[in-house]
Design an enzyme around this catalytic site. Structure first.
Site, short mmCIF file in Angstrom:
data_model
loop_
_atom_site.label_atom_id
_atom_site.label_comp_id
_atom_site.label_asym_id
_atom_site.label_seq_id
_atom_site.Cartn_x
_atom_site.Cartn_y
_atom_site.Cartn_z
N GLU A 49 40.22 26.67 37.35
CA GLU A 49 41.15 27.71 37.81
C GLU A 49 41.63 27.40 39.22
O GLU A 49 40.84 27.05 40.10
CB GLU A 49 40.47 29.08 37.81
CG GLU A 49 41.44 30.18 38.26
CD GLU A 49 40.79 31.54 38.40
OE1 GLU A 49 40.59 32.19 37.36
OE2 GLU A 49 40.48 31.94 39.53
N ALA A 77 47.60 39.90 42.38
CA ALA A 77 47.51 41.31 42.03
C ALA A 77 48.92 41.92 42.04
O ALA A 77 49.69 41.70 42.98
CB ALA A 77 46.62 42.03 43.04
N HIS A 122 48.31 32.40 34.09
CA HIS A 122 47.82 33.79 34.03
C HIS A 122 49.04 34.71 34.16
O HIS A 122 49.97 34.40 34.90
CB HIS A 122 46.89 34.10 35.21
CG HIS A 122 45.61 33.33 35.22
ND1 HIS A 122 44.46 33.82 35.78
CD2 HIS A 122 45.29 32.09 34.76
CE1 HIS A 122 43.49 32.92 35.67
NE2 HIS A 122 43.98 31.86 35.06
N ARG A 137 45.43 42.38 31.95
CA ARG A 137 46.01 43.63 32.44
C ARG A 137 46.26 43.54 33.94
O ARG A 137 47.25 44.00 34.45
CB ARG A 137 45.08 44.81 32.16
CG ARG A 137 45.73 46.13 32.59
CD ARG A 137 44.73 47.22 32.77
NE ARG A 137 43.80 46.94 33.85
CZ ARG A 137 42.79 47.73 34.20
NH1 ARG A 137 42.57 48.84 33.52
NH2 ARG A 137 41.99 47.41 35.20
N ASP A 194 44.21 43.89 37.95
CA ASP A 194 43.47 44.97 38.61
C ASP A 194 44.42 46.08 39.00
O ASP A 194 45.53 45.83 39.45
CB ASP A 194 42.73 44.42 39.84
CG ASP A 194 41.48 43.66 39.40
OD1 ASP A 194 40.84 44.10 38.43
OD2 ASP A 194 41.21 42.61 39.99
N ALA A 203 45.89 44.55 28.29
CA ALA A 203 46.10 43.13 28.02
C ALA A 203 46.52 42.92 26.56
O ALA A 203 47.36 42.05 26.26
CB ALA A 203 44.83 42.35 28.33
P1 FAD Z 1 42.08 44.85 29.43
O1 FAD Z 1 41.54 44.01 28.34
O2 FAD Z 1 43.37 45.57 29.18
O3 FAD Z 1 40.95 45.91 29.83
C1 FAD Z 1 41.12 46.75 30.98
C2 FAD Z 1 40.30 48.02 30.82
O4 FAD Z 1 40.87 48.84 29.81
C3 FAD Z 1 38.87 47.73 30.39
O5 FAD Z 1 38.00 48.67 30.99
C4 FAD Z 1 38.89 47.94 28.88
O6 FAD Z 1 37.65 48.36 28.41
C5 FAD Z 1 39.96 49.02 28.73
N1 FAD Z 1 40.76 48.83 27.49
C6 FAD Z 1 41.43 47.73 27.11
N2 FAD Z 1 42.08 47.93 25.94
C7 FAD Z 1 41.81 49.20 25.58
C8 FAD Z 1 42.19 50.00 24.48
N3 FAD Z 1 42.99 49.53 23.50
N4 FAD Z 1 41.72 51.28 24.43
C9 FAD Z 1 40.93 51.78 25.40
N5 FAD Z 1 40.53 51.05 26.48
C10 FAD Z 1 40.97 49.78 26.57
N6 FAD Z 1 43.55 39.54 37.70
C11 FAD Z 1 44.74 39.28 38.29
O7 FAD Z 1 45.35 40.18 38.89
N7 FAD Z 1 45.28 38.01 38.25
C12 FAD Z 1 44.68 36.99 37.61
O8 FAD Z 1 45.21 35.87 37.58
C13 FAD Z 1 43.42 37.24 36.97
N8 FAD Z 1 42.78 36.25 36.29
C14 FAD Z 1 41.62 36.53 35.61
C15 FAD Z 1 41.02 35.52 34.85
C16 FAD Z 1 39.84 35.78 34.13
C17 FAD Z 1 39.22 34.69 33.31
C18 FAD Z 1 39.27 37.09 34.19
C19 FAD Z 1 37.99 37.36 33.44
C20 FAD Z 1 39.85 38.09 34.95
C21 FAD Z 1 41.04 37.83 35.66
N9 FAD Z 1 41.67 38.83 36.40
C22 FAD Z 1 42.88 38.56 37.03
C23 FAD Z 1 41.07 40.14 36.55
C24 FAD Z 1 41.51 41.13 35.46
O9 FAD Z 1 42.90 41.37 35.58
C25 FAD Z 1 40.71 42.41 35.65
O10 FAD Z 1 39.37 42.20 35.29
C26 FAD Z 1 41.28 43.67 35.03
O11 FAD Z 1 40.59 44.80 35.59
C27 FAD Z 1 41.13 43.76 33.51
O12 FAD Z 1 41.89 42.85 32.88
P2 FAD Z 1 41.78 42.61 31.28
O13 FAD Z 1 42.79 41.61 30.94
O14 FAD Z 1 40.38 42.39 30.89
O15 FAD Z 1 42.27 44.06 30.79
#
Ligand code: FAD
Length: 332
Positions: free
Chosen positions: A24, A58, A84, A114, A116, A133
Site C-alpha cells: 500500500e 479522507a 482505493h 466507505r 472514514d 462500501a
Molecule cells: P463498510 O463496509 O461500508 O462498513 C462501514 C460500517 O457500516 C461498518 O460498521 C459496517 O458494519 C456498517 N455496514 C456496512 N454495510 C452495512 C449494511 N448493509 N447494513 C448495515 N450496516 C452496514 N479509508 C480512506 O478514507 N481511504 C483509504 O484509502 C482507505 N483504505 C483502506 C484500506 C483497507 C485495506 C482498509 C481495511 C481500510 C481502509 N480505509 C480507508 C478505512 C475505511 O474507509 C474505514 O475503515 C471505514 O470506516 C469503513 O470502510 P468500509 O469500506 O469497511 O465500509
C-alpha cells in the site's frame, strides 16, 4: 471407508499456488514526499509485487494527487495499481466519473471503501452520496457493465475491506462478516484486512467468514511497526488497540535500529502465522517507506512466481511479459 473428497486431498498442483504480494502506498503531500515515494516505488518494483494499492484521502481530499499517481504508475512503471476509492466525500455521480476515468486510463483494480466518516453528518452524507462500501461495489459493476466492450483486456477486480478486530462502528464481529458477505454478493472479488496484532484474530475472521458463506480470498494487511509513535498513530487512525507487548518492547529499544528489528520481527511472525492459517497472500502497508517492508519480505521468504523484468514499452505501457515461470522463493 468413504472415498477421499477433493476438499480433503486437493491435487498437488492446486496446493502450491504462489503467495500473493502487494504493497500500500499513499499519494505524496508535497514535492519532497513525492521524491522519496518514487525512490520507494523503484525499490518495491524490483520485488515484482502482484499489485500496489494507492490510498484515497479522507473524504476524497487528495483526489487529484491519487489519480495522478495511478496514472504515473501505469505510464512509468511495470506495476499494476489498485485504486482505493471511498463513498465519503463524493456523490454517486462524481464516483461514476472517477471510475470511468480510472478505467479509461487502464486501471483494472479498485478497492471499494466507505471511507472514514467526517464529524459533520451533512458532509458525510451529502444528497446523492452512497452510504456503504457495498453500494460502491455495485456502482463499479454498473459502470463496468456499460463499458464491457472496452474491457476485453479483463474484468475489473474489486477489493473490499475486512476486519479481524471489530470495525469500530460495528455492533459485533458477526455483523462484520454479514457485511463482508453482502459485499461479496454485490460483486467483490477479494478482501484486504485492516491491521491486526494477533494472528488468531485473522484466523477467527476467516473461519467465521467461511462458515457464513464468504468464499473470496481474505488477504491479511500487515504493517511493519517500527516505532511507538507509529503504533500509537495507527491505533488512533484505525481504532485497533496496539498489542501491549509490542508497545512495551518498542519502548525498551535503545535506538532506531533496535526498534526496527523488533518491529520487523513482530510483523514477520504475524504474517507467517497468517500464512500458516491459510492466507493466500500478504498486503504490506508501507507508510511509503521501503526499508522495513523489504526487511519483512526478505525474512518471509514467500513462494513467488519468477517473472522476467518487464519494462515500459515505447508508448509508456508495460511491454508484454513472457510466460510466468514456476514458483520460487524470492528474497528482497
Ligand atoms: P463498510 O463496509 O461500508 O462498513 C462501514 C460500517 O457500516 C461498518 O460498521 C459496517 O458494519 C456498517 N455496514 C456496512 N454495510 C452495512 C449494511 N448493509 N447494513 C448495515 N450496516 C452496514 N479509508 C480512506 O478514507 N481511504 C483509504 O484509502 C482507505 N483504505 C483502506 C484500506 C483497507 C485495506 C482498509 C481495511 C481500510 C481502509 N480505509 C480507508 C478505512 C475505511 O474507509 C474505514 O475503515 C471505514 O470506516 C469503513 O470502510 P468500509 O469500506 O469497511 O465500509
Amino acid at each position: 471407508m468413504s472415498p477421499p473428497s477433493l476438499i480433503e486431498s486437493p491435487p498437488k498442483h492446486l496446493t502450491q499456488a504462489p503467495t500473493a504480494l502487494s504493497y500500500e502506498l499513499f499519494p505524496p503531500r508535497n514535492a519532497h514526499a513525492a521524491e522519496s515515494l518514487w525512490a520507494t516505488i523503484r525499490e518495491l518494483e524490483q520485488t515484482n509485487p502482484d499489485y500496489v494499492s494507492v490510498t484515497y484521502g479522507a473524504s476524497g481530499s487528495n483526489r487529484d494527487t491519487a489519480v495522478g499517481l495511478l496514472h504515473r504508475l501505469l505510464e512509468e512503471t511495470t506495476l499494476r495499481p489498485l485504486a482505493h476509492l471511498t463513498c465519503v466525500g463524493n456523490t454517486a455521480e462524481e464516483l461514476s466519473g472517477i471510475i470511468t476515468e480510472l478505467l479509461d486510463h487502464g486501471v483494472r483494480g479498485i478497492l471499494a471503501l466507505r471511507g472514514d466518516l467526517p464529524n459533520d453528518p451533512v458532509e458525510a452524507h451529502p444528497p446523492g452520496a452512497l452510504t456503504y462500501a457495498q453500494d460502491l461495489v455495485e456502482l463499479i459493476r454498473r459502470v463496468e457493465q456499460r463499458r464491457s466492450a472496452l474491457l476485453c483486456a479483463g474484468r475489473v477486480a474489486i477489493g473490499v475491506a475486512a476486519y479481524p478486530a471489530r470495525h469500530p462502528e460495528s455492533p459485533s464481529v458477526e455483523h462484520d462478516v454479514e457485511v463482508l458477505l453482502a459485499k461479496q454478493r454485490s460483486g467483490a472479488d477479494f478482501a484486504i484486512t485492516q491491521v491486526f496484532f494477533h494472528a488468531d484474530q485473522y484466523r477467527d475472521l476467516v473461519v467465521r467468514a467461511r462458515r457464513a458463506g464468504v468464499s473470496i480470498p481474505i488477504i491479511p494487511g500487515v504493517m511493519p511497526l517500527t516505532s511507538v509513535r507509529r503504533l500509537r498513530r495507527l491505533s488512533t487512525l484505525t481504532g485497533v488497540a496496539p498489542a501491549p507487548e509490542l508497545l512495551a518492547a518498542l519502548g525498551r529499544a535503545d535506538d532506531d535500529g533496535e526498534s526496527r528489528r523488533i518491529g520487523v520481527r513482530a510483523t514477520v511472525d504475524l504474517a507467517n502465522a497468517a500464512l500458516e492459517a491459510g492466507a493466500p497472500g500478504i498486503h504490506l502497508y508501507t507508510f511509503n517507506e521501503h526499508a522495513a517492508a523489504l526487511d519483512v519480505l526478505d525474512k518471509l521468504q514467500l513462494l513467488r512466481p519468477e517473472r522476467p523484468t518487464r519494462r515500459p514499452g515505447p508508448s509508456g505501457s508495460a511491454a508484454a511479459s513472457a510466460p510466468v515461470a514456476a514458483p520460487q522463493l524470492i528474497k528482497a
